[in-house]
Design an enzyme around this catalytic site. Structure first.
Site, PDB file in Angstrom:
ATOM      1  N   ASP A  10     -34.940 130.874  18.630  1.00  0.00           N
ATOM      2  CA  ASP A  10     -36.399 130.821  18.802  1.00  0.00           C
ATOM      3  C   ASP A  10     -36.833 132.141  19.436  1.00  0.00           C
ATOM      4  OD1 ASP A  10     -39.043 129.718  18.971  1.00  0.00           O
ATOM      5  OD2 ASP A  10     -38.712 129.308  21.086  1.00  0.00           O
ATOM      6  N   SER A  11     -38.139 132.303  19.548  1.00  0.00           N
ATOM      7  CA  SER A  11     -38.650 133.498  20.227  1.00  0.00           C
ATOM      8  C   SER A  11     -38.444 133.420  21.745  1.00  0.00           C
ATOM      9  CB  SER A  11     -40.149 133.639  19.952  1.00  0.00           C
ATOM     10  OG  SER A  11     -40.823 132.495  20.430  1.00  0.00           O
ATOM     11  N   CYS A  73     -37.877 127.487  15.295  1.00  0.00           N
ATOM     12  CA  CYS A  73     -39.088 128.265  15.529  1.00  0.00           C
ATOM     13  C   CYS A  73     -39.943 128.153  14.267  1.00  0.00           C
ATOM     14  CB  CYS A  73     -38.667 129.709  15.782  1.00  0.00           C
ATOM     15  SG  CYS A  73     -40.031 130.882  15.839  1.00  0.00           S
ATOM     16  N   GLU A 159     -44.007 129.415  28.529  1.00  0.00           N
ATOM     17  CA  GLU A 159     -43.031 130.417  28.998  1.00  0.00           C
ATOM     18  C   GLU A 159     -43.156 130.622  30.511  1.00  0.00           C
ATOM     19  OE1 GLU A 159     -40.531 132.321  27.470  1.00  0.00           O
ATOM     20  OE2 GLU A 159     -40.758 131.143  25.642  1.00  0.00           O
ATOM     21  N   CYS A 191     -45.055 124.079  16.814  1.00  0.00           N
ATOM     22  CA  CYS A 191     -44.421 125.143  17.603  1.00  0.00           C
ATOM     23  C   CYS A 191     -43.422 124.440  18.509  1.00  0.00           C
ATOM     24  CB  CYS A 191     -45.464 125.892  18.432  1.00  0.00           C
ATOM     25  SG  CYS A 191     -44.732 127.064  19.592  1.00  0.00           S
ATOM     26  N   HIS A 193     -42.327 125.177  21.273  1.00  0.00           N
ATOM     27  CA  HIS A 193     -42.670 125.177  22.701  1.00  0.00           C
ATOM     28  C   HIS A 193     -43.467 123.923  23.091  1.00  0.00           C
ATOM     29  CE1 HIS A 193     -41.651 129.466  22.516  1.00  0.00           C
ATOM     30  NE2 HIS A 193     -41.794 129.550  23.812  1.00  0.00           N
TER      31      HIS A 193
END
Ligand code: DGL
Length: 275
Positions: A10-11, A73, A159, A191, A193
């Protein structure tokens, strides 16, 4: 055959929602997690840049012994799945196809909301994948409305570990309001996240809207590929492109258990696989 190493990326910390689901449902599954934390959020980058970053990570994971790649992702899956699949010597699991199949089965009124970063939302990937999933399952495609909303404020909040903050609530209320007004009965977390925000999302939407977390369906794909019977005792490995200590701190806070020993790895020359 003994299931081999799963390369999952993932990012940033978002893919941990998928990794955690894998750990929970397939305990002992050996995996190497890569978070491209030096380049998060992907949602603010260009299509070309995301394809270049993702290609280098995929090459790195396969060179590290991965026998299957999980693109944990949505942005990568929306923009680079074709590229990685064309190149990869191992199977590649994208996250959008699985989520779309689940969403078209789940909706009763045909109105599916998708929250995602702006790049994924603009890509048209969910509209296409849902239409394809519906026609493959023999479900009616007329009347199906897939409504993506770009949510640029959410990834930075996750994040930063701010998943229950007033800022997160305010942002979610703003992004979800148009979807509620359209009468969606199913919401895809577009997403990886966002599963960390589910307590707030459920509070805002109430019990009538079904929330689709694609991670569950990724596990089903791993099982179908033979990753069901994993011998215990292989510790997961975490790598990032940014600050490993910061990743350990944020990951531990978000998951509610200690994550440590993450190492910084540069996937090397950012060349584009397959081109
Ligand atoms: N977690 C990722 C996704 O599923 C990336 C979000 C971002 O970096 O913008 O799209």
């Amino acid at each position: 055959m003994r299931p081999g190493l799963i390369g999952l990326f993932d990012s940033g910390v978002g893919g941990l929602t998928v990794a955690d689901r894998v750990l929970c449902d397939l305990p002992g599954a050996p995996f190497l997690y890569y978070g491209d934390t030096a380049h998060v959020p992907y949602g603010d980058r260009s299509v070309e840049e995301v394809r270049r970053l993702v290609s280098a990570i995929a090459e790195h994971l396969v060179a590290s012994g991965a026998e299957v790649l999980v693109m944990a992702c949505n942005t990568s899956s929306a923009l680079a799945l074709d590229l990685v699949r064309a190149w990869s010597p191992v199977p590649v699991i994208g996250i959008i196809e699985a989520a779309s199949r689940a969403a078209v089965q789940a909706t009763r009124n045909g109105v599916i909301g998708v929250i995602a970063n702006p790049l994924t939302a603009r890509s048209g990937a969910y509209e296409l994948a849902c239409a394809r999933a519906a026609s493959e399952s023999g479900l009616p495609t007329e009347g199906l409305r897939v409504l993506p909303v770009g949510c640029p404020r959410l990834v930075p909040l996750v994040e930063a570990g701010q998943v229950r903050s007033p800022e997160a609530r305010e942002a979610l209320m703003e992004y979800l309001a148009p979807l509620q007004a359209e009468g969606m009965d199913t919401l895809v977390l577009g997403c990886t996240h966002y599963p960390f925000l589910v307590p707030l999302i459920s509070e805002i939407l109430g019990p009538r809207v079904q929330i689709i977390d694609p991670a569950v369906y990724v596990v089903a794909e791993l099982v179908a590929l033979g990753w069901s019977d994993c011998p215990a005792g292989v510790a997961p490995c975490y790598q990032v492109s940014g600050d490993p200590a910061e990743f350990d701190r944020t990951a531990s806070a978000l998951l509610g258990r200690p994550i440590s020993g993450t190492v910084r790895v540069d996937p090397g020359a950012r060349t584009c696989v397959g081109s």
